[in-house]
Write a protein that holds these residues in place. Structure first.
Motif, PDB file in Angstrom:
ATOM      1  N   PHE A 108       0.807  -1.222   0.000  1.00 48.32           N
ATOM      2  CA  PHE A 108       0.000   0.000   0.000  1.00 48.32           C
ATOM      3  C   PHE A 108       0.844   1.279   0.000  1.00 48.32           C
ATOM      4  N   GLU A 109       2.152   1.126  -0.127  1.00 48.06           N
ATOM      5  CA  GLU A 109       3.073   2.265  -0.201  1.00 48.06           C
ATOM      6  C   GLU A 109       2.844   3.267   0.936  1.00 48.06           C
ATOM      7  N   LEU A 110       3.001   2.773   2.158  1.00 53.83           N
ATOM      8  CA  LEU A 110       2.723   3.620   3.315  1.00 53.83           C
ATOM      9  C   LEU A 110       3.983   4.241   3.898  1.00 53.83           C
ATOM     10  N   ASP A 111       5.131   3.900   3.313  1.00 61.53           N
ATOM     11  CA  ASP A 111       6.412   4.283   3.898  1.00 61.53           C
ATOM     12  C   ASP A 111       6.501   5.748   4.316  1.00 61.53           C
ATOM     13  N   GLU A 112       6.008   6.599   3.424  1.00 65.93           N
ATOM     14  CA  GLU A 112       6.149   8.039   3.609  1.00 65.93           C
ATOM     15  C   GLU A 112       5.504   8.553   4.895  1.00 65.93           C
ATOM     16  N   PHE A 113       4.342   7.970   5.230  1.00 67.64           N
ATOM     17  CA  PHE A 113       3.568   8.588   6.321  1.00 67.64           C
ATOM     18  C   PHE A 113       3.210   7.621   7.441  1.00 67.64           C
ATOM     19  N   ILE A 114       3.915   6.485   7.508  1.00 65.13           N
ATOM     20  CA  ILE A 114       3.515   5.500   8.518  1.00 65.13           C
ATOM     21  C   ILE A 114       3.760   6.000   9.946  1.00 65.13           C
ATOM     22  N   ASN A 115       4.623   7.017  10.069  1.00 71.01           N
ATOM     23  CA  ASN A 115       4.855   7.568  11.408  1.00 71.01           C
ATOM     24  C   ASN A 115       4.298   8.977  11.591  1.00 71.01           C
ATOM     25  N   THR A 116       3.328   9.343  10.763  1.00 73.31           N
ATOM     26  CA  THR A 116       2.661  10.645  10.919  1.00 73.31           C
ATOM     27  C   THR A 116       1.301  10.410  11.566  1.00 73.31           C
TER      28      THR A 116
END
Lengths: 325, 267
Positions: free
Chosen positions: A144-152
């Motif tokens: 699901f290409e969550l890398d960018e915001f998985i910690n926001t």
């Protein structure tokens, strides 16, 4: 193998009815009147494992009510439901391990937590081991290409990012059936496309059965092999996508741009949809007149541009909603 | 069980992150404690007839009720649960493999314990350091302390099942105002949080002895300051257990009933 079996399902709601105005309010305060609304009347269908099925209908047709009964949120009045061999009314908790659900209009994530913490939490309420949760998160992070915001924190995410996280949160416990209730509502075309691809991939990789309701014809056309259309609480059509299209495909739309004005009238199998002199739009019923016969009526030397197309799915569905054949 | 602890933990951690709210709470509690005590001090100095509590007892009672206030006050509403009922997000709640009633109990207890964790010690420390007669006396026998802790554990459970019952009723009314608010005002007075129960007229004391509210706050605090007979302690502990059972069965049954006729708001 059938994962969902529904027979003669019915559900009636009692709704308070109020006469208009101030006096009406007082009357209903003293003696409330109720009106019965049959949200779902006598619906039966089966769904096979691994299918992607569209369950569509106009607003108030009983789609969401049906989904809620299938997932054990609402109790049915009569009829039988069998989801993964479980009666949702009796074993709601047991069923919860087998199904996932995304309501596009509701939120399940905790907005002050990051997606990562959310997934950990949802994993823990399904009694998953920590190592399993970590593995799942890693897997979904890629798909699901969550890398960018998985910690926001979730409250800072855009709608598209949030919906992706909502879907992942519903998948963390490996459900066999995924219910999607208008998952693409309010999303832009690119994000919509993205989510459709993800859903398709999910279905392929995990053999998850997908039960989708949507008002977006694109969702239905691109994802589903089978369509059930409900209206006023009843099933009006249950067919494969191919059949549905084929059935209506014997109608063709011809759009013409002419050099000179032509006069054409409705004739056997041909209906004029639009006539602006130079620009014409015809509907040809190929059961009555062949395309070539229809084209013979038009002077070929006079044509600037011609476009022959199928009736769009949206129009097909619209006409079914209206009860035309 | 593990999954219910997850709900508890989540709410507990969330509660801890509201620091400004906690500081405001500490200041409010300290202020109210001080004002109440000033009133009682003036009252005791001018009045020489026999009163149901000694001054140091009432001071201890008030400091205890202020420091544990966020755990034991009764007009508490969990806004997350209430919103869920109003917006229809409760649909998600019903998709979880948990029992709704126990899930809500875990959430309520988690949030309230997190609130009291931040507020309890600061108020107690300030209260101990105050000059006489405003200070809190912390010399207490180990046995009484043990009984106090036991009674506070029961009181927390009793509070949880009572508060959870309001929320279950909201499943029927779809709104937290109305009946629930009336109920809360009565509960607040009878619990002794406005005026300690020993100061009530006899008939009102009898009423509050029967109802559950007093056993959440008045009883443990009087046990702490020693304004209670030995027999009465055990009767009251029994009453706590009886009311926990009654409210639990009532809440659980009503939840099951509500779920059979639940209407999910908003499509």
């Amino acid at each position: 193998m059938n994962v969902i079996e529904v027979k003669n399902l019915c559900k009636t709601f009692k709704v308070k009815e109020k006469e208009k105005g101030f006096i009406g309010s007082i009357k209903s305060l003293i003696k409330p009147k109720y009106k019965k609304i049959e949200a779902v009347k006598d619906i039966s269908f089966d769904v096979e494992k691994g299918q992607i099925i569209a369950f569509i209908g106009p607003n108030g047709a009983g789609k969401s009510t049906t989904i809620k009964m299938l997932t054990g949120i609402l109790y049915n009045d009569s009829g039988t439901i069998n989801v993964m061999g479980i009666n949702p009314n009796k074993k709601r908790k047991k069923l919860a391990y087998e199904i996932g659900c995304v309501f596009g209009q509701k939120e399940q994530l905790w907005t002050h937590l990051t997606p990562y913490d959310n997934f950990k939490f949802f994993g823990s309420i399904y009694d998953l081991e920590n190592s399993v949760i970590e593995k799942k998160i890693k897997e979904f992070k890629e798909i699901f290409e969550l890398d960018e915001f998985i910690n926001t924190p979730v409250r800072n995410l855009s709608l598209g990012q949030r919906i992706r996280c909502e879907i992942v949160a519903s998948l963390i416990h490996d459900p066999k059936i995924l219910f999607l209730d208008e998952p693409t509502i309010g999303l832009d075309p690119i994000v919509k496309e993205n989510i459709r691809t993800l859903i398709k991939r999910m279905n392929k990789e995990y053999k998850t059965t997908i039960f989708l309701t949507s008002h977006d014809v694109g969702d239905i056309e691109k994802l589903c092999k089978r369509v059930i259309i409900v209206n006023k609480g009843e099933i009006v059509l249950d067919d494969s996508m191919e059949n549905l299209k084929y059935h209506y495909l014997n109608k063709k739309i011809i759009e013409l741009k002419m050099k000179e004005k032509v006069n054409l009238d409705d004739s056997k199998g041909i209906t004029i949809l639009k006539d602006k002199g130079y620009n014409l739009k015809l509907e040809v019923d190929t059961k009555k007149t062949s395309i070539s016969d229809a084209l013979k009526l038009i002077d070929a030397n006079n044509i600037i541009d011609i476009n022959i197309s199928n009736v769009p799915l949206e129009d097909i569905i619209k006409s079914i909603y209206k009860g035309e054949k | 069980m593990k999954s219910y602890i997850s709900y508890f933990k989540l709410k507990f951690i969330t509660g801890l992150s509201y620091r400004a709210q906690a500081i405001a709470g500490i200041m409010t509690q300290f202020f109210f404690g001080f004002v109440y005590i000033s009133v009682y001090v003036a009252f005791y100095e001018s009045n020489h007839s026999s009163l149901p509590m000694e001054l140091d007892e009432i001071v201890g009672y008030l400091w205890m009720s202020q420091s544990l206030f966020s755990l034991i006050y009764l007009w508490y509403k969990d806004s997350e649960i209430i919103n869920m009922i109003k917006t229809g997000n409760i649909a998600y709640e019903l998709l979880r493999p948990q029992n709704l009633y126990f899930m809500w109990c875990s959430k309520i207890l988690g949030e309230r314990l997190s609130r009291v964790t931040l507020r309890f010690l600061p108020v107690i420390i300030i209260a101990v350091l105050l000059p006489k007669p405003y200070n809190l006396d912390i010399s207490i026998t180990a046995f009484r302390l043990l009984l106090f802790i036991v009674s506070m554990i029961f009181s927390s459970i009793l509070m949880t099942v009572l508060v959870c019952l309001y929320h279950v009723i909201c499943l029927f009314t779809l709104d937290e105002r109305g009946v629930v608010n009336i109920f809360m005002v009565i509960a607040d007075i009878l619990s002794g949080l406005v005026i300690p129960v020993p100061f009530f007229p006899k008939f009102m004391q009898n009423i509050s002895n029967i109802l559950p509210f007093r056993y959440i706050s008045d009883f443990p605090f009087r046990l702490y300051v020693g304004n209670i007979d030995f027999n009465e302690i055990f009767i009251s502990l029994g009453m706590q257990i009886i009311w926990i059972l009654i409210l639990f069965i009532l809440g659980k049954t009503l939840t099951n009933k509500a779920l059979k006729r639940v209407v999910v708001q908003g499509g």
